[in-house]
Motif scaffolding. Structure first.
Motif, short mmCIF file in Angstrom:
data_model
loop_
_atom_site.label_atom_id
_atom_site.label_comp_id
_atom_site.label_asym_id
_atom_site.label_seq_id
_atom_site.Cartn_x
_atom_site.Cartn_y
_atom_site.Cartn_z
N GLY A 180 -4.16 0.53 19.10
CA GLY A 180 -5.10 1.06 18.13
C GLY A 180 -6.41 0.34 18.18
O GLY A 180 -6.47 -0.47 18.68
N LYS A 181 -7.23 0.82 17.12
CA LYS A 181 -8.29 -0.01 16.92
C LYS A 181 -8.26 -1.42 16.70
O LYS A 181 -8.98 -2.17 17.51
CB LYS A 181 -9.01 0.58 15.70
N TRP A 182 -7.28 -1.78 15.99
CA TRP A 182 -7.19 -3.35 15.57
C TRP A 182 -6.57 -4.07 16.96
O TRP A 182 -7.10 -5.30 17.17
CB TRP A 182 -6.23 -3.47 14.59
N GLY A 183 -5.69 -3.73 17.64
CA GLY A 183 -5.20 -4.19 18.74
C GLY A 183 -6.31 -4.32 19.80
O GLY A 183 -6.29 -5.35 20.46
N MET A 184 -7.14 -3.35 20.06
CA MET A 184 -8.12 -3.26 20.91
C MET A 184 -9.25 -4.39 20.54
O MET A 184 -9.55 -5.08 21.36
CB MET A 184 -8.84 -1.77 21.09
N LEU A 185 -9.45 -4.57 19.30
CA LEU A 185 -10.56 -5.47 18.79
C LEU A 185 -10.14 -6.94 19.12
O LEU A 185 -10.72 -7.64 19.56
CB LEU A 185 -10.85 -5.29 17.34
N ILE A 189 -14.67 0.89 -0.16
CA ILE A 189 -13.54 0.08 -0.29
C ILE A 189 -12.97 -0.08 1.28
O ILE A 189 -12.33 -0.96 1.71
CB ILE A 189 -12.33 1.15 -0.91
N GLU A 190 -12.92 1.02 2.23
CA GLU A 190 -12.63 0.87 3.53
C GLU A 190 -13.34 -0.12 4.28
O GLU A 190 -12.87 -0.71 5.07
CB GLU A 190 -12.77 2.27 4.14
N ALA A 191 -14.68 -0.28 3.98
CA ALA A 191 -15.60 -1.33 4.67
C ALA A 191 -14.97 -2.69 4.11
O ALA A 191 -14.84 -3.46 4.85
CB ALA A 191 -16.94 -1.08 4.21
N GLN A 192 -14.87 -2.75 2.83
CA GLN A 192 -14.37 -4.08 2.47
C GLN A 192 -12.91 -4.36 2.96
O GLN A 192 -12.76 -5.58 3.44
CB GLN A 192 -13.94 -4.05 0.97
N ALA A 193 -11.85 -3.49 3.07
CA ALA A 193 -10.44 -3.93 3.90
C ALA A 193 -10.83 -4.18 5.29
O ALA A 193 -10.30 -4.89 5.80
CB ALA A 193 -9.71 -2.53 3.64
N ILE A 217 -9.64 -7.55 7.04
CA ILE A 217 -8.55 -7.53 8.16
C ILE A 217 -9.34 -8.24 9.37
O ILE A 217 -8.78 -9.16 10.10
CB ILE A 217 -8.16 -6.12 8.49
N CYS A 218 -10.69 -8.15 9.53
CA CYS A 218 -11.00 -8.81 10.69
C CYS A 218 -11.34 -10.21 10.36
O CYS A 218 -11.18 -10.85 11.43
CB CYS A 218 -12.63 -8.31 10.85
N LYS A 219 -11.56 -10.62 9.49
CA LYS A 219 -11.47 -12.13 8.96
C LYS A 219 -10.22 -12.87 9.21
O LYS A 219 -10.01 -13.90 9.54
CB LYS A 219 -12.14 -12.29 7.71
#
Length: 121
Positions: free
Chosen positions: A32-37, A106-110, A114-116
């Motif tokens: 998904g998005k996170w795995g690709m990032l 909220i989604e932007a903060q989440a 997660i990225c950090k």
């Protein structure tokens, strides 16, 4: 030539070169998005770790696990922040634009958390 480590060798000229075969990695999982990032980050900044994990046949499993953790973390963070800020279905029914604004925030903060904590480490 064969030694005690069960590594097969082939002779090329005067040299013996090991016949290295990478272990078969499980079918590449859909990320998904996170795995690709995280994959992009790893390929740019953690090349040695990628090489080692690929040689051991666990790179794609690792990425799939990071993706799963990030998805779960995203859902949990959004849920907790929504409750703490009092964003309800009633607000959604009464003032959709305000609800969208707050949920986007909220989604932007989440995503930033997660990225950090998971993706760019």
């Amino acid at each position: 030539m064969n030694n005690n480590t069960n590594v097969e060798y082939r002779q090329v000229g005067d040299f013996f070169i090991p016949n290295l075969v990478l272990p078969p990695e499980e079918a590449k999982v859909r990320l998904g998005k996170w795995g690709m990032l995280h994959k992009d980050y790893m390929l740019k900044h953690k090349k040695v770790a990628v090489t080692i994990m690929t040689a051991e046949g666990r790179f794609w499993q690792y990425l799939a696990e990071v993706d799963k953790q990030a998805q779960e973390m995203f859902s949990q963070l959004v849920s907790e922040m929504t409750k703490s800020e009092g964003i309800t279905e009633q607000l959604k029914a009464e003032n959709q634009m305000m609800w969208i604004k707050k949920m986007s925030n909220i989604e932007a903060q989440a995503r930033e958390i997660i990225c950090k904590e998971l993706i760019y480490v």
